[in-house]
Design a protein around this motif. Structure first.
Motif, PDB file in Angstrom:
ATOM      1  N   UNK A  61      -5.566 -10.100  -1.618  1.00 52.37           N
ATOM      2  CA  UNK A  61      -4.835 -10.111  -2.883  1.00 52.37           C
ATOM      3  C   UNK A  61      -3.503 -10.856  -2.732  1.00 52.37           C
ATOM      4  N   UNK A 106       0.813  -1.215   0.000  1.00 48.35           N
ATOM      5  CA  UNK A 106       0.000   0.000   0.000  1.00 48.35           C
ATOM      6  C   UNK A 106       0.838   1.252   0.000  1.00 48.35           C
ATOM      7  N   UNK A 143      -5.785   1.642   6.023  1.00 47.57           N
ATOM      8  CA  UNK A 143      -7.181   1.274   5.833  1.00 47.57           C
ATOM      9  C   UNK A 143      -7.408   0.399   4.609  1.00 47.57           C
ATOM     10  N   UNK A 144      -6.332   0.046   3.906  1.00 47.96           N
ATOM     11  CA  UNK A 144      -6.487  -0.750   2.673  1.00 47.96           C
ATOM     12  C   UNK A 144      -6.379  -2.254   2.939  1.00 47.96           C
ATOM     13  N   UNK A 195      -8.482  -4.610   3.652  1.00 47.77           N
ATOM     14  CA  UNK A 195      -9.438  -5.545   3.053  1.00 47.77           C
ATOM     15  C   UNK A 195      -9.114  -5.816   1.582  1.00 47.77           C
ATOM     16  N   UNK A 196      -8.340  -4.951   0.968  1.00 45.68           N
ATOM     17  CA  UNK A 196      -7.902  -5.178  -0.414  1.00 45.68           C
ATOM     18  C   UNK A 196      -6.573  -5.926  -0.437  1.00 45.68           C
ATOM     19  N   UNK A 197      -5.634  -5.491   0.401  1.00 44.60           N
ATOM     20  CA  UNK A 197      -4.255  -5.987   0.317  1.00 44.60           C
ATOM     21  C   UNK A 197      -4.091  -7.440   0.782  1.00 44.60           C
TER      22      UNK A 197
END
Lengths: 554, 133
Positions: B74, B13, B66-67, B69-71
């Motif tokens: 993945x 991120x 706050x990223x 849930x994406x990182x």
């Protein structure tokens, strides 16, 4: 007679010391939160040699140890400025109106990571990050929405933005311009402190040399056209949050400040043209007296250097004006309501240290972005200090305390030692390239962690006074996934709705200007006016300036 | 005497908050593990690639932007794609409890919040690595 009394003093002190040793003390470290030793007692001998007029002076007078203004909080309270931003510009605009309605007196914009790093919301690297830890701003259009219904000629705004500061400043000025506010009416601050990015906060884009050129361009442009703008907020906050000690925060921040002054002078500016618009940003950590001494030492060091070393003649160039934020890193996820109390102590130290503006953290910030209620309590904390505690009545009330004066001097001397070490590297940029600051801070952070784990330092609720099976009962602000989708469509709509030929021409002009040595601000303003996006402007500059790469050390 | 545990500490991120990542890297190294630190601003692809190249046993990810849930999902997915699904992934940062539960259900071995004692992380890695070896 005098020497007799001196003997009496020495004798009495010895007597007390014997008793002190006999009685014994608890087996904990009597050090500051930074690990600096503290004596059990301070007396007139610890403040020996203190010359009132030379070392302290009166408030508003050189060397400003007691404060930068003659009236301090009797003349004007500090600005209560809560750092805030999340989601879309519309979401954050709503929070700004809420804060202003509750008595906040200035605005402070928190941007999301893609904005801070120069990516548009629809860039691949922005995925998952849009609107998460601040508001997403892609173009002038977003800035117009962010300040909808807010009088930009009246309010002052601080923007925590560094590598792309010139662009966000341009968006802000153009948004004001469209509402009829003149450049010379608008006041505020951009953080614009790239050196501490390399040192601690790590949100860089370009290498040091072009970054500093952009900064001196901003300083020169604002001196001529935006005289009420603070062009750099030289920041110790992030250095401290990254784990430094109080002395490191003080020394590294001031060293950065001197580097900007030297860059301005090297760019051909008169020091008195830009120095009055430099301001500072410090952390308020938990060690009450260490923090107060830090602010007092900072004012004295800055005034002396600006006058004596850099030859500034305008007294406004000698003033170290500063914003303070309470220490996020001191807050705990355990029993988060206790954070209200921590923040109150920290805020009190900032006020007793003479801050010009203040952000108080919310209790829930170790869990997520703050909820509306948590922010209100944080703002109320400042209002309580201002209106109920009475500490604002008297200026620099702790002056003359043997402890505070000794600590102020000790920190000044420790900072001077760091300045010498930085000089030995050949200046701040060279010390960054050598990893000096990064290692010093990393080491201090790890030492602190070990002290907590060995219980030499107590953190309430973490390594003592824990609750069994604690459940968190405070509401959390959630950022909807929809924010990212909405913001992506918004930036696409901006690109579709503008004169694209004109935008492309302005970007070419910008690249050409970057290759030369003309001031970049007027061109960046033209790019902003025709709705070039932040990502496009940054991409154009990257083509010329390249990108910074750090060698990671731990 | 078992083999030395190899750990990759990664900062996916865009945020630059590397205090936690570095403190944990130091603590794991002092506990006798081999630690590789990716440095900042890594993409999920860069981290998964480094984990495979360095042949690590465990990957620790630090996210404060706050990223998460994406990182996290993945990177788990990329590791599986590269046939490196055996590499355990743990992490830390500002992650609300509800999200932590969802990520742990999705295959993240463990999320450590603020205030964690680094000895708990060391114990956790030792215990889990011993099980999988």
């Amino acid at each position: 007679m005098a020497s007799e009394r001196k003997d009496d003093f020495a004798e009495a002190k010895k007597r007390w010391r014997r008793l002190y040793e006999e009685w014994g003390t608890e087996d904990v470290d009597f050090t500051t939160v930074s690990g600096a030793p503290v004596e059990p007692l301070y007396g007139p001998d610890d403040a020996a040699g203190l010359d009132y007029l030379r070392d302290l002076g009166f408030p508003g007078e050189y060397p400003f140890t007691r404060g930068v203004y003659p009236t301090m909080y009797r003349g004007r309270q500090w600005t209560m400025r809560q750092f805030s931003g999340f989601g879309t510009p519309r979401d954050t605009n709503g929070r700004y109106h809420y804060l202003l309605d509750h008595g906040q007196t200035g605005l402070s914009v928190a941007f999301d990571m893609p904005t801070i790093m120069g990516y548009d919301s629809d860039h691949r690297r922005a995925e998952g990050e849009v609107g998460r830890c601040g508001v997403a701003i892609d173009s002038l259009r977003d800035m117009e929405i962010l300040f909808d219904g807010i009088d930009m000629a009246k309010i002052t705004t601080s923007m925590t933005i560094n590598a792309p500061a010139s662009i966000l400043l341009a968006f802000y000025l153009c948004a004001g311009e469209k509402k009829g506010a003149r450049f010379d009416e608008m006041g505020g601050t951009i953080q614009n402190d790239i050196l501490k990015e390399y040192i601690a906060q790590k949100s860089w884009i370009f290498p040091p040399e072009p970054s500093i050129r952009i900064i001196t361009d901003i300083m020169a442009f604002c001196a001529d056209h935006v005289p009420r703008w603070n062009t750099i907020s030289i920041s110790g906050y992030h250095i401290r949050e990254a784990g430094s000690t109080a002395v490191q925060e003080l020394a590294f921040t001031l060293a950065d400040g001197f580097a900007y002054v030297e860059a301005g002078i090297a760019a051909g500016l008169d020091v008195d043209e830009f120095a009055p618009r430099l301001s500072f940003f410090f952390n308020a950590h938990l060690d009450f007296f260490e923090e107060i001494a830090k602010y007092r030492a900072a004012r004295r060091i800055w005034a002396k250097r600006m006058k004596e070393k850099y030859g500034a003649k305008d007294p406004r160039s000698w003033l170290l004006r500063f914003h303070t934020q309470t220490a996020g890193c001191s807050l705990t996820a355990q029993q988060p309501e206790n954070n209200i109390v921590r923040t109150a102590f920290q805020a009190l130290s900032a006020v007793l240290g003479g801050t010009q503006s203040l952000h108080t953290n919310s209790m829930d910030e170790t869990l997520a972005l703050p909820s509306e209620k948590a922010v209100r309590i944080a703002l109320r904390t400042q209002q309580l200090i201002a209106h109920e505690t009475g500490v604002v009545n008297s200026i620099d009330p702790l002056a003359g305390s043997w402890f505070v004066e000794a600590k102020t001097r000790e920190m000044e001397e420790a900072a001077e030692k760091y300045f010498e070490r930085i000089e030995e590297f050949g200046g701040v940029v060279k010390a960054i390239e050598a990893g000096f600051f990064q290692r010093e801070i990393g080491r201090a952070a790890y030492e602190y962690q070990k002290a907590v784990e060995r219980e030499r330092k107590i953190v309430v609720g973490v390594n003592r006074f824990q609750l069994e099976d604690e459940t968190i009962e405070i509401p959390i602000l959630r950022i909807d996934q929809q924010v990212e989708l909405d913001q992506r469509s918004a930036v696409a709509a901006v690109r579709a709705g503008r004169d694209n030929d004109k935008a492309a021409r302005e970007l070419v002009r910008l690249r050409t200007a970057a290759e030369g040595s003309d001031n970049l601000m007027p061109v960046i303003l033209d790019c902003a006016r025709c709705y070039c996006t932040e990502g496009e402007i940054i991409a154009a500059l990257k083509e010329v300036f390249g990108e910074y790469v750090e060698t990671p050390v731990f | 005497m078992g083999k030395t545990i190899r750990v990759l500490i990664g900062k996916p991120g865009l945020d630059g908050h590397d205090r936690g990542a570095k403190v944990v890297a130091n603590a794991l190294r002092d506990a006798g593990m081999e630690v590789i630190y990716t440095g900042l601003h890594q993409t999920p692809e860069m981290i998964a690639e480094a984990a495979v190249q360095e042949d690590v046993d465990v990957v620790g990810l630090s996210i404060l932007s706050g990223a998460h849930m994406t990182m996290f999902p993945r990177i788990l997915e990329l590791l599986r794609e590269k046939g490196a699904g055996h590499i355990k992934v743990f992490g830390g940062g500002i992650i609300p409890a509800e999200d932590a539960e969802r990520l742990e259900a999705a295959g993240v071995a463990r999320l450590f919040g603020p205030g964690t004692d680094t000895r708990d992380i060391v114990d956790f890695i030792r215990k889990n690595f011993a099980q999988s070896a």
